[in-house]
Design a protein around this motif. Structure first.
Motif, PDB file in Angstrom:
ATOM      1  N   THR A   1      -5.131  -1.391   6.932  1.00 12.67           N
ATOM      2  CA  THR A   1      -3.562  -1.234   6.733  1.00 12.67           C
ATOM      3  C   THR A   1      -3.068  -2.215   5.785  1.00 12.67           C
ATOM      4  OG1 THR A   1      -3.513  -0.205   9.052  1.00 12.67           O
ATOM      5  CG2 THR A   1      -1.505  -0.910   8.065  1.00 12.67           C
ATOM      6  N   ARG A   2      -3.211  -3.356   6.283  1.00 13.38           N
ATOM      7  CA  ARG A   2      -2.706  -4.534   5.438  1.00 13.38           C
ATOM      8  C   ARG A   2      -3.132  -4.207   3.893  1.00 13.38           C
ATOM      9  NH1 ARG A   2      -1.263  -9.360   7.675  1.00 13.38           N
ATOM     10  NH2 ARG A   2      -1.696  -9.403   9.964  1.00 13.38           N
ATOM     11  N   ARG A   3      -4.206  -3.837   3.620  1.00 13.06           N
ATOM     12  CA  ARG A   3      -4.635  -3.553   2.190  1.00 13.06           C
ATOM     13  C   ARG A   3      -3.798  -2.674   1.460  1.00 13.06           C
ATOM     14  NH1 ARG A   3      -9.554  -2.770   2.904  1.00 13.06           N
ATOM     15  NH2 ARG A   3      -9.614  -0.317   2.465  1.00 13.06           N
ATOM     16  N   LYS A   4      -3.588  -1.351   2.090  1.00 14.66           N
ATOM     17  CA  LYS A   4      -3.025  -0.117   1.669  1.00 14.66           C
ATOM     18  C   LYS A   4      -1.526  -0.349   1.431  1.00 14.66           C
ATOM     19  CE  LYS A   4      -4.642   3.062   0.824  1.00 14.66           C
ATOM     20  NZ  LYS A   4      -5.285   3.455  -0.472  1.00 14.66           N
ATOM     21  N   VAL A   5      -0.798  -1.220   2.467  1.00 17.95           N
ATOM     22  CA  VAL A   5       0.608  -1.531   2.244  1.00 17.95           C
ATOM     23  C   VAL A   5       0.589  -2.667   1.086  1.00 17.95           C
ATOM     24  CG1 VAL A   5       2.475  -2.618   3.489  1.00 17.95           C
ATOM     25  CG2 VAL A   5       1.148  -0.934   4.666  1.00 17.95           C
ATOM     26  N   THR A   6      -0.006  -3.566   1.203  1.00 18.83           N
ATOM     27  CA  THR A   6      -0.068  -4.656   0.037  1.00 18.83           C
ATOM     28  C   THR A   6       0.019  -3.792  -1.397  1.00 18.83           C
ATOM     29  OG1 THR A   6      -0.970  -6.229   1.242  1.00 18.83           O
ATOM     30  CG2 THR A   6      -1.054  -6.534  -1.120  1.00 18.83           C
ATOM     31  N   GLU A   7      -1.038  -3.005  -1.620  1.00 24.73           N
ATOM     32  CA  GLU A   7      -1.165  -2.063  -2.874  1.00 24.73           C
ATOM     33  C   GLU A   7       0.089  -1.468  -2.993  1.00 24.73           C
ATOM     34  OE1 GLU A   7      -4.802   0.376  -2.348  1.00 24.73           O
ATOM     35  OE2 GLU A   7      -5.904  -1.191  -2.560  1.00 24.73           O
ATOM     36  N   ALA A   8       0.847  -0.759  -2.002  1.00 27.51           N
ATOM     37  CA  ALA A   8       2.079  -0.145  -2.268  1.00 27.51           C
ATOM     38  C   ALA A   8       3.005  -1.091  -2.651  1.00 27.51           C
ATOM     39  CB  ALA A   8       2.441   0.623  -1.169  1.00 27.51           C
TER      40      ALA A   8
ATOM     41  N   GLY B   1       6.063   6.885  -1.274  1.00 31.59           N
ATOM     42  CA  GLY B   1       5.302   6.061  -0.043  1.00 31.59           C
ATOM     43  C   GLY B   1       4.984   7.020   1.101  1.00 31.59           C
ATOM     44  N   ALA B   2       5.462   8.383   1.045  1.00 33.21           N
ATOM     45  CA  ALA B   2       5.022   9.100   2.085  1.00 33.21           C
ATOM     46  C   ALA B   2       3.463   9.353   2.299  1.00 33.21           C
ATOM     47  CB  ALA B   2       5.632  10.596   1.720  1.00 33.21           C
ATOM     48  N   PRO B   3       2.629   9.621   1.213  1.00 32.96           N
ATOM     49  CA  PRO B   3       1.332   9.869   1.490  1.00 32.96           C
ATOM     50  C   PRO B   3       0.644   8.582   2.316  1.00 32.96           C
ATOM     51  CG  PRO B   3       2.049  10.611  -0.580  1.00 32.96           C
ATOM     52  CD  PRO B   3       3.208   9.975   0.021  1.00 32.96           C
ATOM     53  N   VAL B   4       1.187   7.405   1.893  1.00 33.34           N
ATOM     54  CA  VAL B   4       0.739   6.301   2.302  1.00 33.34           C
ATOM     55  C   VAL B   4       0.642   5.907   3.808  1.00 33.34           C
ATOM     56  CG1 VAL B   4       0.747   3.529   2.162  1.00 33.34           C
ATOM     57  CG2 VAL B   4       0.915   5.022   0.091  1.00 33.34           C
TER      58      VAL B   4
ATOM     59  N   GLU C   1       2.751  -4.001  -4.033  1.00 30.80           N
ATOM     60  CA  GLU C   1       2.503  -4.586  -5.354  1.00 30.80           C
ATOM     61  C   GLU C   1       2.564  -3.618  -6.706  1.00 30.80           C
ATOM     62  OE1 GLU C   1      -1.497  -6.048  -5.282  1.00 30.80           O
ATOM     63  OE2 GLU C   1      -0.726  -7.992  -4.426  1.00 30.80           O
ATOM     64  N   SER C   2       2.756  -2.069  -6.326  1.00 32.84           N
ATOM     65  CA  SER C   2       2.956  -0.887  -6.980  1.00 32.84           C
ATOM     66  C   SER C   2       4.404  -0.737  -7.312  1.00 32.84           C
ATOM     67  CB  SER C   2       2.168   0.318  -6.773  1.00 32.84           C
ATOM     68  OG  SER C   2       0.760  -0.107  -6.825  1.00 32.84           O
ATOM     69  N   GLY C   3       5.212  -1.475  -6.691  1.00 28.37           N
ATOM     70  CA  GLY C   3       6.575  -1.416  -6.381  1.00 28.37           C
ATOM     71  C   GLY C   3       7.138   0.074  -5.662  1.00 28.37           C
ATOM     72  N   ILE C   4       6.272   0.394  -4.900  1.00 28.11           N
ATOM     73  CA  ILE C   4       6.707   1.688  -4.257  1.00 28.11           C
ATOM     74  C   ILE C   4       7.656   1.449  -2.973  1.00 28.11           C
ATOM     75  CG2 ILE C   4       5.788   3.563  -2.672  1.00 28.11           C
ATOM     76  CD1 ILE C   4       3.046   3.260  -4.029  1.00 28.11           C
ATOM     77  N   ASP C   5       8.816   2.276  -3.198  1.00 22.37           N
ATOM     78  CA  ASP C   5       9.869   1.973  -2.254  1.00 22.37           C
ATOM     79  C   ASP C   5       9.463   2.752  -1.010  1.00 22.37           C
ATOM     80  OD1 ASP C   5      12.038   2.305  -0.472  1.00 22.37           O
ATOM     81  OD2 ASP C   5      13.427   2.123  -2.312  1.00 22.37           O
ATOM     82  N   PRO C   6       9.389   2.033   0.249  1.00 24.49           N
ATOM     83  CA  PRO C   6       8.976   2.553   1.561  1.00 24.49           C
ATOM     84  C   PRO C   6       9.719   3.941   2.007  1.00 24.49           C
ATOM     85  CG  PRO C   6      10.210   0.609   2.085  1.00 24.49           C
ATOM     86  CD  PRO C   6       9.937   0.508   0.508  1.00 24.49           C
ATOM     87  N   ARG C   7      10.875   4.119   1.474  1.00 27.48           N
ATOM     88  CA  ARG C   7      11.721   5.036   1.774  1.00 27.48           C
ATOM     89  C   ARG C   7      11.699   6.217   0.877  1.00 27.48           C
ATOM     90  NH1 ARG C   7      16.899   1.546   1.553  1.00 27.48           N
ATOM     91  NH2 ARG C   7      15.645   1.100  -0.316  1.00 27.48           N
ATOM     92  N   SER C   8      10.613   6.150  -0.334  1.00 21.65           N
ATOM     93  CA  SER C   8      10.579   7.127  -1.342  1.00 21.65           C
ATOM     94  C   SER C   8       9.478   8.116  -0.952  1.00 21.65           C
ATOM     95  CB  SER C   8      10.439   6.294  -2.612  1.00 21.65           C
ATOM     96  OG  SER C   8       8.975   6.088  -2.506  1.00 21.65           O
ATOM     97  N   GLU C   9       9.345   8.996  -1.719  1.00 25.54           N
ATOM     98  CA  GLU C   9       8.367  10.085  -1.656  1.00 25.54           C
ATOM     99  C   GLU C   9       6.944   9.563  -1.972  1.00 25.54           C
ATOM    100  OE1 GLU C   9       9.302  13.630  -3.868  1.00 25.54           O
ATOM    101  OE2 GLU C   9      11.257  14.088  -2.686  1.00 25.54           O
TER     102      GLU C   9
END
Length: 317
Positions: A227-234, A246-249, A236-244
């Motif tokens: 979980t920590r690794r996948k969220v960190t990757e998101a 971020g949904a697959p993650v 660092e990639s600049g993915i907004d948690p409220r965006s589409e």
């Protein structure tokens, strides 16, 4: 030119670059007295007076007041002692000017209101001792006052948490950037807020103890690290948690946790997960640590930023 040479005021003016009226003023004040006078009453000065006048000019250009200069010339004070004192005073003036410049830069960059400008200026003018009192008050107001050895008193509620926070207290540099001034101003307001102190008390205790969350213990090390690794990757990639994006993650993580906990990965389960992970980080406490990094000039390392605020926000989207 020798020790017997005598100079008129005009000659002294040409040699020192000082106006005649300035030399006359120093002469009338008795700082550089004439050696003798001509039969017509004009003042004449010897070589010692010339050297005295040149030293006087130098000391005045360095910012010394006339009373101090007189004491130096009369050998009541040494040049070295006076120079050291003035160097210290100049250092203070430089720091004041540097911080004034930083406030102006912060104002220019941020378009601050008159009230914010006043607060920013006041806070940056605090002495080192005053800034320490501000942070000491924050530590004691948050964790309690440590008891004096051999006496009865209130001990820190959590000594480890207090030590962790004290070890990373903000320290505004002498020549701060506009960003550091703005961060220091926000910090000074934050640490005086009682609600924030209560949040810091709860969060710091868990952080200092290094205790895992209940959901982490139940999920196991493998899923927690994943979980920590996948969220960190998101992040660092600049993915907004409220965006589409971020949904697959978040969908993948929800299904993995639902399988471990034998739950249905529905909205209620997502909200339950959000509440569990929310205990790890408080947004205002996270903001405090980011501001401390900025004020202290520490490099903000992306993979050291807390990951759970992103996760909680994504779960509730």
């Amino acid at each position: 030119m020798d020790a017997t040479t005598l100079f008129s005021i005009g000659e002294l003016s040409r040699r020192t670059g000082l106006p005649v009226r300035t030399i006359r003023f120093y002469s009338d004040a008795g700082v550089v007295a004439p050696t003798t006078r001509t039969p017509a009453g004009y003042r004449l000065y010897d070589l010692d007076a010339l050297l005295r006048l040149e030293l006087l000019r130098t000391l005045r250009e360095l910012g010394m007041d006339l009373a101090t200069v007189r004491r130096v010339l009369d050998r009541e004070l040494s040049v070295a002692d006076v120079a050291a004192a003035h160097a210290d005073a100049t250092d203070v003036q430089i720091r004041v000017l540097q911080r004034r410049r930083s406030v102006l830069r912060a104002v220019a960059a941020g378009g601050s209101s008159p009230e914010e400008i006043t607060l920013m200026h006041r806070l940056t003018q605090l002495s080192g001792e005053e800034r320490r009192r501000l942070t000491d008050d924050f530590i004691e107001g948050t964790f309690g006052t440590p008891a004096t050895p051999g006496t009865f008193g209130t001990a820190y509620a959590d000594p480890a948490a207090a030590a962790m926070v004290r070890a990373a207290l903000p320290d505004l540099p002498d020549d701060p950037s506009g960003e550091q001034v703005a961060a220091w101003t926000e910090l000074a307001e934050l640490v005086g807020d009682e609600d924030f102190r209560a949040r810091m008390r709860r969060t710091a205790a868990r952080q200092a103890a290094g205790r895992p969350l209940d959901i982490e213990s139940a999920a196991g090390d493998e899923l927690t690290e994943f979980t920590r690794r996948k969220v960190t990757e998101a992040m660092e990639s600049g993915i907004d948690p409220r965006s589409e994006r971020g949904a697959p993650v978040i969908d993948d993580l929800v299904h993995r946790f639902a399988e471990v906990f034998a739950r249905t990965p529905d909205r209620d389960f997502r909200e339950w997960m959000a509440r569990q992970f929310e205990e790890a980080h408080d947004p205002r406490v996270d903001r405090y640590w980011r501001l401390v990094w900025i004020v202290n000039g520490w490099q903000v390392v992306p993979n050291l930023l807390p990951v759970y605020p992103w996760l909680v926000q994504a779960l509730r989207t």
